[in-house]
Design a protein around this motif. Structure first.
Motif, PDB file in Angstrom:
ATOM      1  N   ALA A 171       1.945   8.527   1.744  1.00 20.30           N
ATOM      2  CA  ALA A 171       1.377   7.151   2.111  1.00 20.30           C
ATOM      3  C   ALA A 171       0.652   7.082   3.121  1.00 20.30           C
ATOM      4  O   ALA A 171       1.217   7.814   4.493  1.00 20.30           O
ATOM      5  N   TYR A 172      -0.136   6.171   3.206  1.00 17.30           N
ATOM      6  CA  TYR A 172      -0.949   5.838   4.552  1.00 17.30           C
ATOM      7  C   TYR A 172      -1.473   4.485   4.434  1.00 17.30           C
ATOM      8  O   TYR A 172      -1.413   3.890   3.365  1.00 17.30           O
ATOM      9  N   ARG A 173      -2.034   3.901   5.407  1.00 15.74           N
ATOM     10  CA  ARG A 173      -2.417   2.292   5.336  1.00 15.74           C
ATOM     11  C   ARG A 173      -3.930   2.365   5.178  1.00 15.74           C
ATOM     12  O   ARG A 173      -4.613   2.854   6.199  1.00 15.74           O
ATOM     13  N   PRO A 174      -4.642   1.958   4.252  1.00 17.02           N
ATOM     14  CA  PRO A 174      -6.089   1.992   3.974  1.00 17.02           C
ATOM     15  C   PRO A 174      -6.569   0.914   4.868  1.00 17.02           C
ATOM     16  O   PRO A 174      -5.906  -0.167   5.128  1.00 17.02           O
ATOM     17  N   GLY A 175      -7.719   1.160   5.303  1.00 20.32           N
ATOM     18  CA  GLY A 175      -8.416   0.411   6.366  1.00 20.32           C
ATOM     19  C   GLY A 175      -8.538  -0.973   6.073  1.00 20.32           C
ATOM     20  O   GLY A 175      -8.608  -2.006   6.971  1.00 20.32           O
ATOM     21  N   PHE A 176      -8.748  -1.327   4.817  1.00 26.09           N
ATOM     22  CA  PHE A 176      -9.202  -2.694   4.330  1.00 26.09           C
ATOM     23  C   PHE A 176      -7.877  -3.545   4.631  1.00 26.09           C
ATOM     24  O   PHE A 176      -7.828  -4.824   4.648  1.00 26.09           O
ATOM     25  N   ALA A 177      -6.609  -2.778   4.867  1.00 24.16           N
ATOM     26  CA  ALA A 177      -5.359  -3.812   4.925  1.00 24.16           C
ATOM     27  C   ALA A 177      -5.613  -4.442   6.442  1.00 24.16           C
ATOM     28  O   ALA A 177      -4.549  -5.288   6.606  1.00 24.16           O
ATOM     29  N   PHE A 178      -6.321  -3.834   7.344  1.00 21.55           N
ATOM     30  CA  PHE A 178      -6.581  -4.620   8.678  1.00 21.55           C
ATOM     31  C   PHE A 178      -7.687  -5.557   8.602  1.00 21.55           C
ATOM     32  O   PHE A 178      -8.120  -6.031   9.735  1.00 21.55           O
ATOM     33  N   SER A 179      -8.335  -5.590   7.560  1.00 20.77           N
ATOM     34  CA  SER A 179      -9.470  -6.407   7.432  1.00 20.77           C
ATOM     35  C   SER A 179      -9.452  -7.940   7.049  1.00 20.77           C
ATOM     36  O   SER A 179      -8.794  -7.922   6.090  1.00 20.77           O
TER      37      SER A 179
ATOM     38  N   ASP B 148     -12.381   5.479  -1.898  1.00 19.03           N
ATOM     39  CA  ASP B 148     -11.227   5.166  -1.266  1.00 19.03           C
ATOM     40  C   ASP B 148      -9.795   4.992  -2.253  1.00 19.03           C
ATOM     41  O   ASP B 148      -8.900   5.611  -1.930  1.00 19.03           O
ATOM     42  N   ALA B 149     -10.242   4.314  -3.398  1.00 14.39           N
ATOM     43  CA  ALA B 149      -9.406   3.903  -4.304  1.00 14.39           C
ATOM     44  C   ALA B 149      -8.691   5.089  -4.914  1.00 14.39           C
ATOM     45  O   ALA B 149      -7.504   5.091  -5.111  1.00 14.39           O
ATOM     46  N   LYS B 150      -9.696   6.083  -5.054  1.00  9.59           N
ATOM     47  CA  LYS B 150      -9.004   7.283  -6.042  1.00  9.59           C
ATOM     48  C   LYS B 150      -8.201   8.010  -4.978  1.00  9.59           C
ATOM     49  O   LYS B 150      -7.450   8.755  -5.421  1.00  9.59           O
ATOM     50  N   MET B 151      -8.776   8.071  -3.685  1.00  7.86           N
ATOM     51  CA  MET B 151      -8.011   8.870  -2.662  1.00  7.86           C
ATOM     52  C   MET B 151      -6.527   8.339  -2.515  1.00  7.86           C
ATOM     53  O   MET B 151      -5.551   9.139  -2.354  1.00  7.86           O
ATOM     54  N   LEU B 152      -6.587   6.967  -2.442  1.00  2.09           N
ATOM     55  CA  LEU B 152      -5.223   6.442  -2.233  1.00  2.09           C
ATOM     56  C   LEU B 152      -4.424   6.576  -3.461  1.00  2.09           C
ATOM     57  O   LEU B 152      -2.939   7.074  -3.341  1.00  2.09           O
TER      58      LEU B 152
ATOM     59  N   TRP C   6       0.727  -1.114   0.110  1.00  2.00           N
ATOM     60  CA  TRP C   6       0.016   0.152  -0.035  1.00  2.00           C
ATOM     61  C   TRP C   6       0.932   1.395  -0.003  1.00  2.00           C
ATOM     62  O   TRP C   6       0.437   2.223  -0.314  1.00  2.00           O
ATOM     63  N   GLY C   7       2.318   1.047   0.239  1.00  2.00           N
ATOM     64  CA  GLY C   7       2.879   2.394   0.445  1.00  2.00           C
ATOM     65  C   GLY C   7       3.208   2.958  -0.553  1.00  2.00           C
ATOM     66  O   GLY C   7       3.418   4.211  -0.887  1.00  2.00           O
ATOM     67  N   GLY C   8       3.213   2.232  -1.748  1.00  2.00           N
ATOM     68  CA  GLY C   8       3.674   2.864  -3.046  1.00  2.00           C
ATOM     69  C   GLY C   8       5.134   3.425  -3.169  1.00  2.00           C
ATOM     70  O   GLY C   8       5.814   2.979  -2.419  1.00  2.00           O
ATOM     71  N   GLY C   9       5.277   4.477  -3.874  1.00  2.00           N
ATOM     72  CA  GLY C   9       6.508   4.756  -3.860  1.00  2.00           C
ATOM     73  C   GLY C   9       7.335   4.265  -4.997  1.00  2.00           C
ATOM     74  O   GLY C   9       7.459   2.847  -5.211  1.00  2.00           O
ATOM     75  N   SER C  10       7.851   4.902  -6.081  1.00  2.00           N
ATOM     76  CA  SER C  10       8.643   4.422  -7.082  1.00  2.00           C
ATOM     77  C   SER C  10       9.500   5.765  -7.651  1.00  2.00           C
ATOM     78  O   SER C  10       9.351   6.503  -7.134  1.00  2.00           O
ATOM     79  N   ALA C  11      10.307   5.421  -8.546  1.00  2.00           N
ATOM     80  CA  ALA C  11      11.105   6.236  -9.136  1.00  2.00           C
ATOM     81  C   ALA C  11      10.203   7.459  -9.674  1.00  2.00           C
ATOM     82  O   ALA C  11      10.543   8.812  -9.564  1.00  2.00           O
TER      83      ALA C  11
END
Ligand code: PMP
Length: 403
Positions: A358-366, A345-349, A29-34
């Motif tokens: 970067a943040y951790r979306p709630g579904f990652a804990f579900s 959600d998806a658009k915001m991420l 979820w963190g994303g991040g690339s060149a």
């Protein structure tokens, strides 16, 4: 001589590795690339580097190396000085207090968790998890049946938990354990009330399961008194495995954590700990520093996170307040945020990643498909300016996802 190879590693990997690589491994979820570098990470629970006691640790390191050659050898028994620190850290709870024989030092709470999974879970065994749980994803590798327990502001809901336990009992199923983060929950930020702890412990006695109490954040308390741990309340000494770590009170890079439990439980955990002993060097440096500085350093860290929480709350109110709401945690390092229904959600991420946030979306804990419309923000890592700028950008992402 062959210079190219047709070898497909996936044909050699274990089923478990392939499954993980193909499914779980792709969940990042963190994303991040060149092209999309992350400059403002509120994602992982990284501790605040400015609190790391570099000078003092370099003095202690030298002292350890000059006086203790066991620091560079295998050590299967573990360092008694580190267990003493754990005993001191547990002292405020009173009640059932751990002794030396109740403590196993591990490579972070992460290793302790893996030992618990290995020692307790057969495939299809039932485990109970909080509705949004830190371990929702990682525990899947052990293939348990996960039953989710709903939560309110005081902790897991006991009436629902009892119903669940009765319904499982009617099918002759006893859950192996209930995993809880009772103090400054990850991701929810809230803590269990004393009453709730006692009620849940009573259910553990009645239905015969363990409570795995994972507590990396309990010492980071901004106000109020410590609430007794499940472990300290368990007068039988048999029903709780309590996990701890120095990651958030000293530094995650030490990789020093522990499990506190009845000796026969620790013995079962040890069977899966094939690592030559938890880093004997780091144990000694950690213990020699904390034996003199435990509470004073916890104060330093707590003050830092208290300030950072307030900076984030202030920035959230200004930049995200019209489209989301959140709890105000009395400790720990996380803010659990609920966005309004019209925020996609998806658009915001995606927009946030484009903004370098970067943040951790709630579904990652579900573990049951829930957690939508929630996100977890860690305020521990960024400094004041980055919190302000990062939350401003998050606000932009949130607004552009609400159109
Ligand atoms: N449990 C919880 C609830 C956590 O939040 C974390 C760290 N984010 C861990 C365990 C792992 O901690 P450690 O660094 O000690 O492995």
């Amino acid at each position: 001589m062959t210079t190219t190879s047709n070898l497909k590693h996936t044909q050699l990997f274990s089923d478990a590795a392939n499954e993980r690589v193909n499914t779980l491994g792709q969940r990042r979820w963190g994303g991040g690339s060149a092209t999309m570098p992350i400059k403002y990470t509120f994602e992982g629970g990284f501790p605040d580097p400015s609190t790391f006691p570099m000078e003092a640790l370099s003095d202690v390191t030298r002292r350890v190396l000059m006086t203790d050659r066991t620091a560079l050898n295998y050590d299967f028994v573990g360092y008694g000085g580190m267990r003493k620190v754990v005993i001191e850290l547990e002292r405020p709870h009173g009640g059932n207090a751990p002794k030396d024989e109740n403590i196993l030092i591990t490579a972070g709470a992460s290793q302790a968790l893996q030992l618990v999974y290995s020692a307790f879970i057969n495939p299809d065994d039932t485990v109970l998890l909080e509705e949004s749980s830190y371990i929702a994803q990682q525990i899947r590798m052990w293939k348990p049946n996960v039953t989710v327990v709903p939560m309110d502001d005081d902790g897991a809901c006991v009436d629902e938990l009892r119903q669940t336990l009765e319904s499982l009992a009617s099918k002759n199923i006893t859950p192996k354990f209930f995993y809880v983060v009772a103090d400054f929950n990850n991701p929810l930020g809230m803590s269990y009330s004393l009453e709730r702890r006692k009620q849940i412990l009573d259910l553990a006695y009645e239905f015969g399961f363990m409570i795995v109490e994972d507590d990396p954040y309990g010492r980071i308390r901004f106000k109020g008194e410590y609430v007794p741990s499940f472990y300290s309340l368990d007068s039988t000494g048999q029903h709780v495995i309590r996990l701890g770590t120095v990651s958030k009170i000293l530094g995650a890079g030490m990789r020093i954590g522990w499990a506190i439990a009845a000796p026969d439980v620790l013995n079962a955990l040890r069977q899966f700990k094939q690592d030559g002993g938890t880093n004997p060097f780091a144990q000694r440096v950690t213990a020699e520093f904390l034996k003199d500085n435990l509470w004073s350093h916890i104060k330093v860290v707590t003050e830092s996170y208290h300030r950072k929480r307030d900076w984030m709350l202030d920035a959230m109110t200004r930049h995200c307040g019209d489209l989301s709401s959140w709890n105000v945690p009395d400790g720990g390092i996380f803010l659990w945020v609920r966005t309004h229904d019209d925020v996609d959600d998806a658009k915001m991420l995606q927009r946030a990643l484009e903004e370098g946030v970067a943040y951790r979306p709630g579904f990652a804990f579900s573990s049951n498909g829930g957690g939508k419309k929630f996100l977890r923000l860690a305020y521990s890592f960024q400094d004041q300016d980055s919190i302000e700028e990062g939350i401003k950008r998050l606000g932009r992402a949130m607004h552009s996802a609400a159109d």
